[in-house]
Design a protein around this motif. Structure first.
Motif, PDB file in Angstrom:
ATOM      1  N   THR A 148       0.828  -1.205   0.000  1.00 33.04           N
ATOM      2  CA  THR A 148       0.000   0.000   0.000  1.00 33.04           C
ATOM      3  C   THR A 148       0.865   1.259   0.000  1.00 33.04           C
ATOM      4  N   ALA A 162      -7.265  -4.108   0.372  1.00 30.04           N
ATOM      5  CA  ALA A 162      -8.401  -3.347  -0.145  1.00 30.04           C
ATOM      6  C   ALA A 162      -8.010  -1.898  -0.434  1.00 30.04           C
ATOM      7  N   LEU A 163      -7.203  -1.305   0.460  1.00 31.83           N
ATOM      8  CA  LEU A 163      -6.734   0.057   0.219  1.00 31.83           C
ATOM      9  C   LEU A 163      -5.881   0.134  -1.046  1.00 31.83           C
ATOM     10  N   PHE A 207      -8.141  -0.035  -4.027  1.00 30.69           N
ATOM     11  CA  PHE A 207      -8.865   1.231  -4.184  1.00 30.69           C
ATOM     12  C   PHE A 207      -7.971   2.296  -4.810  1.00 30.69           C
ATOM     13  N   ARG A 228      -8.575   4.033  -8.379  1.00 30.29           N
ATOM     14  CA  ARG A 228      -8.838   5.475  -8.358  1.00 30.29           C
ATOM     15  C   ARG A 228      -7.822   6.268  -9.162  1.00 30.29           C
TER      16      ARG A 228
END
Length: 350
Positions: free
Chosen positions: A111, A179-180, A183, A187
């Motif tokens: 991440t 999940a981050l 995303f 995005r």
């Protein structure tokens, strides 16, 4: 309770380690998608290392020296480093299932790396390695806080509950940071970037060059040295934190330094090759079976076995499907998932 006897590192047979490691790296350099004569590999290495002047085709020499050799060296360094992180986490947490992948460190590092590269966090002032390191530290902090909230302090008959809570918290943390990451990619990344990043997240050494070797080698060698320096403390944690303190170990300082070293190793390695799972889980258990639980032997054995394992996995990822390179994480998972199941079954029977 008697103190754990401290012996010097057993050097007998350790001279084989550089021989085995050298042969492994040589095999990783010689075997690949394109078949090259072994004599060409040797001549290319001789030309670059000793200026031998053998006639070698320029394209073949470039494949060997600029692509395969740094890839094999980085695979060896990453395998050693990830195996060491498993040794450290399993010792400090007294949990046989602890490794950076299951504990969420790899997911957090991914991440952080994606935030820097895709979302542009820091506006170019933050390196990918620093972003991955920050993500790994943040992920471990979240997992530690969640596990402590669920189980409280270890001890008083609650060790089993605490061990289970740590793993469950690690799985929850991994899912959160995965999940981050997804995303952020959805995005901020275009279709081509998303494809490349998703491939990288499963473990990818295709983009490795000589510029990446120094950082990976530095953290791996430093990790081996630090673990050997603290081998007595790691042995003492066999009795738990209270037992280690009664043996004269500064528990807080040791745990802090080794956890920080683990986060640094995971952050740097993940930023170079992506999140590769199960190396830190499988290799330490295999080496405990072969050399025992004493860390003066377990640390160098795990580092060597991790290096050999990941180089072999990288070779398999390049030749398993003709004309296509698989993510190296696919190969390690094919080995690690069954091993994970065996560890679970063995732990339940004990």
């Amino acid at each position: 309770m008697e103190a754990v006897p401290v012996r010097a590192v057993t050097w007998r047979g350790l001279w084989l380690a550089p021989v085995v490691l050298g042969m492994t790296v040589l095999a990783g350099t010689a075997i690949g998608e394109t078949r090259l004569p072994f004599v060409t590999v040797l001549r290319t290495l001789a030309n670059h290392l000793w200026g031998a002047g053998y006639p070698v085709d320029g394209i073949e020499a470039g494949i060997i020296w600029s692509y395969r050799l740094p890839r094999a060296v980085v695979a060896a360094c990453c395998g050693a480093g990830l195996a060491l992180t498993g040794v450290v986490l399993q010792a400090l947490l007294r949990n046989p299932l602890a490794d950076p992948y299951l504990m969420g460190l790899s997911a957090g590092a991914s991440t952080g790396a994606v935030l820097v590269t895709v979302a542009g966090l820091g506006g170019g002032a933050i390196s990918m390695s620093l972003g991955a390191l920050t993500g790994a530290v943040l992920a471990f902090g979240c997992v530690a806080v969640l596990a402590r909230a669920v189980s409280g302090d270890v001890g008083g008959g609650r060790a089993t509950q605490a061990a289970a809570a740590i793993i469950l918290a690690g799985i929850a943390g991994s899912q959160l940071f995965n999940a981050l990451t997804a995303f952020i990619i959805a995005r901020s990344a275009n279709a081509e970037q998303a494809r490349g990043i998703m491939f990288w997240l499963m473990g990818n050494l295709s983009g490795i060059r000589w510029d990446d070797v120094g950082a990976c080698m530095a953290v791996s060698v430093a990790g081996v040295a630090l673990c050997l320096w603290h081998r007595r403390g790691l042995d003492a944690f066999t009795f738990g934190a209270d037992g280690a303190a009664s043996l004269g170990i500064n528990v807080r300082a040791l745990r802090g330094s080794l956890i920080a070293a683990t986060a640094v190793m995971v952050g740097v390695l993940v930023s170079k090759v992506g999140a590769i799972g199960f190396v830190g889980l499988v290799v330490p258990h295999a080496m405990r079976f072969l050399v025992g639980a004493r860390h003066d032997r377990l640390v160098p054995a795990s580092a060597l076995a991790g290096a050999v394992f990941l180089v072999a996995a990288d070779v398999i990822s390049r030749i398993l499907v003709p004309g296509q390179v698989l993510p190296i994480g696919v190969v390690t998972a094919l080995v690690g998932a069954p091993a994970f199941a065996l560890i679970l079954v063995h732990g339940a029977r004990k």
